[in-house]
Design a protein around this motif. Structure first.
Motif, PDB file in Angstrom:
ATOM      1  N   PRO A 248     -37.124  10.559  37.498  1.00  0.00           N
ATOM      2  CA  PRO A 248     -35.775  11.674  37.512  1.00  0.00           C
ATOM      3  C   PRO A 248     -35.074  11.423  36.486  1.00  0.00           C
ATOM      4  CG  PRO A 248     -36.286  10.641  39.773  1.00  0.00           C
ATOM      5  CD  PRO A 248     -36.785   9.911  38.712  1.00  0.00           C
ATOM      6  N   THR A 249     -34.719  10.248  35.828  1.00  0.00           N
ATOM      7  CA  THR A 249     -33.803  10.173  34.850  1.00  0.00           C
ATOM      8  C   THR A 249     -34.149   9.478  33.449  1.00  0.00           C
ATOM      9  OG1 THR A 249     -32.784   7.982  35.993  1.00  0.00           O
ATOM     10  CG2 THR A 249     -31.791   9.903  36.564  1.00  0.00           C
ATOM     11  N   VAL A 250     -35.345   8.967  33.673  1.00  0.00           N
ATOM     12  CA  VAL A 250     -35.907   8.438  32.370  1.00  0.00           C
ATOM     13  C   VAL A 250     -37.132   9.192  32.060  1.00  0.00           C
ATOM     14  CG1 VAL A 250     -37.021   6.291  31.264  1.00  0.00           C
ATOM     15  CG2 VAL A 250     -35.020   6.241  32.729  1.00  0.00           C
ATOM     16  N   GLY A 251     -37.406   9.505  30.723  1.00  0.00           N
ATOM     17  CA  GLY A 251     -38.270  10.506  30.382  1.00  0.00           C
ATOM     18  C   GLY A 251     -39.108  10.174  29.161  1.00  0.00           C
ATOM     19  N   LYS A 252     -39.796  10.927  28.456  1.00  0.00           N
ATOM     20  CA  LYS A 252     -40.834  10.837  27.423  1.00  0.00           C
ATOM     21  C   LYS A 252     -40.017  10.088  26.010  1.00  0.00           C
ATOM     22  CE  LYS A 252     -44.327  12.725  24.745  1.00  0.00           C
ATOM     23  NZ  LYS A 252     -45.024  14.001  24.290  1.00  0.00           N
ATOM     24  N   THR A 253     -38.715  10.894  26.035  1.00  0.00           N
ATOM     25  CA  THR A 253     -38.001  10.569  24.764  1.00  0.00           C
ATOM     26  C   THR A 253     -37.526   9.087  25.027  1.00  0.00           C
ATOM     27  OG1 THR A 253     -37.115  12.698  24.642  1.00  0.00           O
ATOM     28  CG2 THR A 253     -35.846  11.238  23.518  1.00  0.00           C
ATOM     29  N   LYS A 254     -36.967   8.620  26.031  1.00  0.00           N
ATOM     30  CA  LYS A 254     -36.662   7.148  25.849  1.00  0.00           C
ATOM     31  C   LYS A 254     -37.639   6.156  25.843  1.00  0.00           C
ATOM     32  CE  LYS A 254     -32.143   7.884  28.188  1.00  0.00           C
ATOM     33  NZ  LYS A 254     -31.005   7.365  29.208  1.00  0.00           N
ATOM     34  N   LEU A 255     -38.850   6.513  26.496  1.00  0.00           N
ATOM     35  CA  LEU A 255     -39.952   5.725  26.501  1.00  0.00           C
ATOM     36  C   LEU A 255     -40.261   5.794  24.964  1.00  0.00           C
ATOM     37  CD1 LEU A 255     -42.209   3.908  27.754  1.00  0.00           C
ATOM     38  CD2 LEU A 255     -43.462   5.942  28.222  1.00  0.00           C
ATOM     39  N   ALA A 256     -40.684   6.809  24.055  1.00  0.00           N
ATOM     40  CA  ALA A 256     -41.074   6.748  22.948  1.00  0.00           C
ATOM     41  C   ALA A 256     -40.045   6.074  21.984  1.00  0.00           C
ATOM     42  CB  ALA A 256     -40.810   8.139  22.162  1.00  0.00           C
ATOM     43  N   MET A 257     -38.733   6.027  22.106  1.00  0.00           N
ATOM     44  CA  MET A 257     -37.824   5.156  21.606  1.00  0.00           C
ATOM     45  C   MET A 257     -37.946   3.444  21.859  1.00  0.00           C
ATOM     46  SD  MET A 257     -34.844   3.041  22.757  1.00  0.00           S
ATOM     47  CE  MET A 257     -34.211   4.048  24.245  1.00  0.00           C
ATOM     48  N   ILE A 258     -38.301   3.227  22.938  1.00  0.00           N
ATOM     49  CA  ILE A 258     -38.760   1.812  23.433  1.00  0.00           C
ATOM     50  C   ILE A 258     -39.939   1.320  22.812  1.00  0.00           C
ATOM     51  CG2 ILE A 258     -39.452   0.464  25.290  1.00  0.00           C
ATOM     52  CD1 ILE A 258     -37.902   1.915  27.103  1.00  0.00           C
ATOM     53  N   VAL A 259     -41.050   2.293  22.539  1.00  0.00           N
ATOM     54  CA  VAL A 259     -42.276   2.053  21.765  1.00  0.00           C
ATOM     55  C   VAL A 259     -42.035   1.639  20.518  1.00  0.00           C
ATOM     56  CG1 VAL A 259     -44.523   3.080  21.176  1.00  0.00           C
ATOM     57  CG2 VAL A 259     -43.697   3.215  23.626  1.00  0.00           C
ATOM     58  N   ARG A 260     -41.139   2.636  19.809  1.00  0.00           N
ATOM     59  CA  ARG A 260     -40.599   2.568  18.350  1.00  0.00           C
ATOM     60  C   ARG A 260     -40.145   1.370  18.144  1.00  0.00           C
ATOM     61  NH1 ARG A 260     -39.329   7.796  18.721  1.00  0.00           N
ATOM     62  NH2 ARG A 260     -36.991   7.301  18.776  1.00  0.00           N
ATOM     63  N   MET A 261     -39.231   0.493  19.166  1.00  0.00           N
ATOM     64  CA  MET A 261     -38.544  -0.654  18.888  1.00  0.00           C
ATOM     65  C   MET A 261     -39.567  -1.837  19.134  1.00  0.00           C
ATOM     66  SD  MET A 261     -35.119   0.132  20.819  1.00  0.00           S
ATOM     67  CE  MET A 261     -34.157  -1.634  20.630  1.00  0.00           C
ATOM     68  N   VAL A 262     -40.711  -1.672  20.001  1.00  0.00           N
ATOM     69  CA  VAL A 262     -41.525  -2.779  20.313  1.00  0.00           C
ATOM     70  C   VAL A 262     -42.207  -2.837  19.027  1.00  0.00           C
ATOM     71  CG1 VAL A 262     -43.698  -3.430  21.567  1.00  0.00           C
ATOM     72  CG2 VAL A 262     -41.317  -2.514  22.568  1.00  0.00           C
ATOM     73  N   LYS A 263     -42.774  -1.617  18.451  1.00  0.00           N
ATOM     74  CA  LYS A 263     -43.767  -1.898  17.353  1.00  0.00           C
ATOM     75  C   LYS A 263     -42.935  -2.409  15.918  1.00  0.00           C
ATOM     76  CE  LYS A 263     -46.171   1.804  16.235  1.00  0.00           C
ATOM     77  NZ  LYS A 263     -46.625   3.289  16.043  1.00  0.00           N
ATOM     78  N   ALA A 264     -41.706  -2.329  15.781  1.00  0.00           N
ATOM     79  CA  ALA A 264     -40.855  -2.745  14.711  1.00  0.00           C
ATOM     80  C   ALA A 264     -41.099  -4.336  14.862  1.00  0.00           C
ATOM     81  CB  ALA A 264     -39.743  -2.282  14.781  1.00  0.00           C
ATOM     82  N   LEU A 265     -41.099  -4.792  16.238  1.00  0.00           N
ATOM     83  CA  LEU A 265     -41.221  -6.412  16.274  1.00  0.00           C
ATOM     84  C   LEU A 265     -42.283  -6.930  16.078  1.00  0.00           C
ATOM     85  CD1 LEU A 265     -39.172  -6.381  19.606  1.00  0.00           C
ATOM     86  CD2 LEU A 265     -38.364  -7.275  17.547  1.00  0.00           C
ATOM     87  N   LYS A 266     -43.364  -6.020  15.949  1.00  0.00           N
ATOM     88  CA  LYS A 266     -44.822  -6.726  15.491  1.00  0.00           C
ATOM     89  C   LYS A 266     -45.255  -7.618  16.408  1.00  0.00           C
ATOM     90  CE  LYS A 266     -44.790  -5.040  10.907  1.00  0.00           C
ATOM     91  NZ  LYS A 266     -44.770  -5.556   9.261  1.00  0.00           N
ATOM     92  N   PRO A 267     -45.179  -7.697  17.756  1.00  0.00           N
ATOM     93  CA  PRO A 267     -45.554  -8.677  18.709  1.00  0.00           C
ATOM     94  C   PRO A 267     -47.163  -8.710  18.854  1.00  0.00           C
ATOM     95  CG  PRO A 267     -45.638  -6.747  19.837  1.00  0.00           C
ATOM     96  CD  PRO A 267     -45.036  -6.255  18.545  1.00  0.00           C
ATOM     97  N   ASP A 268     -47.792 -10.185  18.893  1.00  0.00           N
ATOM     98  CA  ASP A 268     -48.993 -10.544  19.032  1.00  0.00           C
ATOM     99  C   ASP A 268     -49.518 -10.071  20.577  1.00  0.00           C
ATOM    100  OD1 ASP A 268     -49.355 -12.243  16.653  1.00  0.00           O
ATOM    101  OD2 ASP A 268     -47.964 -13.458  17.715  1.00  0.00           O
TER     102      ASP A 268
ATOM    103  N   LEU B  16     -29.902  13.889  36.596  1.00  0.00           N
ATOM    104  CA  LEU B  16     -28.948  13.103  35.840  1.00  0.00           C
ATOM    105  C   LEU B  16     -27.755  13.264  36.558  1.00  0.00           C
ATOM    106  CD1 LEU B  16     -29.963  13.813  32.347  1.00  0.00           C
ATOM    107  CD2 LEU B  16     -30.304  11.624  33.317  1.00  0.00           C
ATOM    108  N   ALA B  17     -27.288  14.207  36.819  1.00  0.00           N
ATOM    109  CA  ALA B  17     -26.009  14.460  37.684  1.00  0.00           C
ATOM    110  C   ALA B  17     -25.914  13.788  39.075  1.00  0.00           C
ATOM    111  CB  ALA B  17     -25.538  16.490  37.671  1.00  0.00           C
ATOM    112  N   ALA B  18     -27.011  14.129  39.779  1.00  0.00           N
ATOM    113  CA  ALA B  18     -26.964  13.876  40.945  1.00  0.00           C
ATOM    114  C   ALA B  18     -27.139  12.133  41.079  1.00  0.00           C
ATOM    115  CB  ALA B  18     -28.286  14.082  41.732  1.00  0.00           C
ATOM    116  N   TYR B  19     -27.942  11.517  40.185  1.00  0.00           N
ATOM    117  CA  TYR B  19     -27.917   9.988  40.036  1.00  0.00           C
ATOM    118  C   TYR B  19     -26.432   9.613  39.603  1.00  0.00           C
ATOM    119  CZ  TYR B  19     -32.613   9.063  41.824  1.00  0.00           C
ATOM    120  OH  TYR B  19     -33.560   9.105  42.869  1.00  0.00           O
ATOM    121  N   THR B  20     -25.838  10.126  38.981  1.00  0.00           N
ATOM    122  CA  THR B  20     -24.531   9.928  38.392  1.00  0.00           C
ATOM    123  C   THR B  20     -23.474   9.529  39.395  1.00  0.00           C
ATOM    124  OG1 THR B  20     -24.870  10.715  36.175  1.00  0.00           O
ATOM    125  CG2 THR B  20     -22.462  10.234  36.601  1.00  0.00           C
TER     126      THR B  20
END
Length: 439
Positions: free
Chosen positions: A218-238, A116-120
């Motif tokens: 290197p800078t995106v991991g499981k926590t952020k992906l889980a957050m994205i999945v929760r947001m997608v599920k809340a939208l209830k897409p077809d 994270l520091a290196a890419y910043t």
């Protein structure tokens, strides 16, 4: 004739970059086929890291001369503060250069702080280079227009010399903080309504959620992906679609990080097409198998019929093509093949195409103007200043919804996360909710 030793450092760095680039071309043409997959993957990553570092060395020399060497003859040059400043600049440049190597050694379920520091620092490096160049250009233009460059006294010259790097550093610090804060926010949910020609009336108001450019690595991991999945599920897409650049590393390494995707449960399916970064991993087959285990269907130059839950006679064609970078990299068995992808898709039914790059969308419409909707990503909306202008100029569709012809739309996602650098300036991460209307 000038020898290599007599060349200035910037020229030597440029030569080194050229040598690495030439070796990349040679290895892709003659060596790659003879190497085991893991070795091929490592060689490609190492060559890319060396190439970008050689190019960056030119800018790093300019940064050092502007922010350190320019003050070496001042009265403060021998002070402790100046020594600390030299160390800070050196560490900043070292971290920026090391960012590309973290892709080789520091990828796991969650990002390492060092990555994270290196890419910043890499993001700040890009901003700083821009402002040093821009302010230097303004200074030179002022001298030419005023005609007073040669007449200025030493005191005025010194003050101007000091002002340029100080102002560039201050602007860089401010924009880096703003960019980090902006990227740390939740992706914006953008609801877009699209009229899809020949979409069956029984599928009116069909909801498609579009994800793109998550860049697990290197800078995106499981926590952020889980957050994205929760947001997608809340939208209830077809339907949920992922249009490339899901990952920046191998499937085996990121298997724990990608587990949240297994929670996606769109009733009409979740689909995936490759982006250029999937091919940089040299691990596409393993990614396909991993995604299938999470009930996500890769569309590898193929299509599926999306059938209406209300009538088996009503359907549209959802197709996906490989990213065009597969052809450039000579990735065996892969490459954009629109004819294969649209086999069985006639103009009697609506056609929706997933293609990672907007350039691929443009090519597809030249060959098949009867495509009704193309969903792309890749541009990141430029992701951060000053890269926005380059992304805008290099892509036929930049970001958002475009109407092409009478019955065709192209939507380009600005990306759901970010590529490497955890910053966004002049763009916003997005989860796109597309509401498809029948004509």
């Amino acid at each position: 004739m000038i020898s290599f030793k007599q060349l200035p450092l910037e020229a030597k760095a440029a030569v080194a970059a050229g040598v690495v680039f030439f070796s990349m071309m040679l290895s892709r043409s003659y060596v790659v086929e003879q190497l085991e997959l893991r070795m091929r993957r490592r060689l490609l990553r190492l060559q890319m890291a060396l190439f970008f570092n050689a190019l960056m060395l030119i800018g790093s020399l300019h940064v050092w001369r502007s922010t350190v060497s320019a003050f070496s003859r001042s009265s403060a040059a021998g002070s402790v503060c100046f020594m600390l400043w030299k160390i800070a600049v050196f560490l900043f440049l070292a971290l920026a250069h090391s960012s590309f190597f973290t892709m080789l050694f520091l990828v796991a379920e969650e990002p390492y702080f060092f990555s994270l520091a290196a890419y910043t620092c890499l993001g700040a490096y890009i901003i700083l280079i821009f402002f040093l160049f821009a302010l230097g250009s303004v200074e030179q233009a002022y001298k030419l227009l005023s005609g007073r460059g040669s007449k200025a006294g030493n005191g005025i010259k010194n003050s101007r010399t000091a002002m340029k790097p100080v102002l560039a550093v201050m602007l860089t610090v401010v924009l880096t903080i703003v960019g980090l804060l902006n990227a740390s926010q939740l992706p914006m949910v953008n609801s877009v309504e699209v009229l899809v020609h020949k979409l069956p009336s029984t599928m009116n108001n069909l909801k498609v959620v579009l994800l793109s450019d998550i860049h697990l690595g290197p800078t995106v991991g499981k926590t952020k992906l889980a957050m994205i999945v929760r947001m997608v599920k809340a939208l209830k897409p077809d339907i949920t679609v992922i249009v490339g650049d899901l990952t920046d590393s191998e499937a085996e390494i990121l298997r724990p990080a990608v587990e949240p995707l297994g929670e996606l449960n769109s009733p009409l399916g979740t689909y995936f097409v490759t982006g250029n970064h999937e091919y940089y991993t040299s691990d596409v087959s393993n990614w396909f198998e991993l995604l299938k285990s999470f009930n996500i269907q890769p569309l590898h130059n193929e299509n599926v019929k999306i059938v209406s839950p209300k009538s088996a006679d009503d359907w549209f064609c959802l197709a996906g093509v490989d990213d065009i970078e597969a052809d450039v990299l000579r990735y065996s068995g892969h490459g954009m093949d629109l004819k294969k992808a649209l086999r069985g898709c006639s103009s009697e039914h609506a056609i929706v195409l997933l293609a990672h790059q907007p350039v691929a969308a443009k090519w597809a419409l030249r060959e098949r103007p009867d495509i009704n909707l193309i969903l792309s990503g890749h541009t990141h909306g430029g992701q951060m200043f000053p890269l926005n202008a380059g992304a805008y100029l290099l892509n036929p569709f930049f970001v958002g919804l475009y109407k092409v012809g009478q019955n065709t739309f192209v939507y380009v996602s600005p990306g759901t996360m970010y590529a490497g650098i955890p910053m966004r300036l002049g763009s916003r991460a997005e989860i796109t909710e597309l509401i498809l209307h029948s004509s």
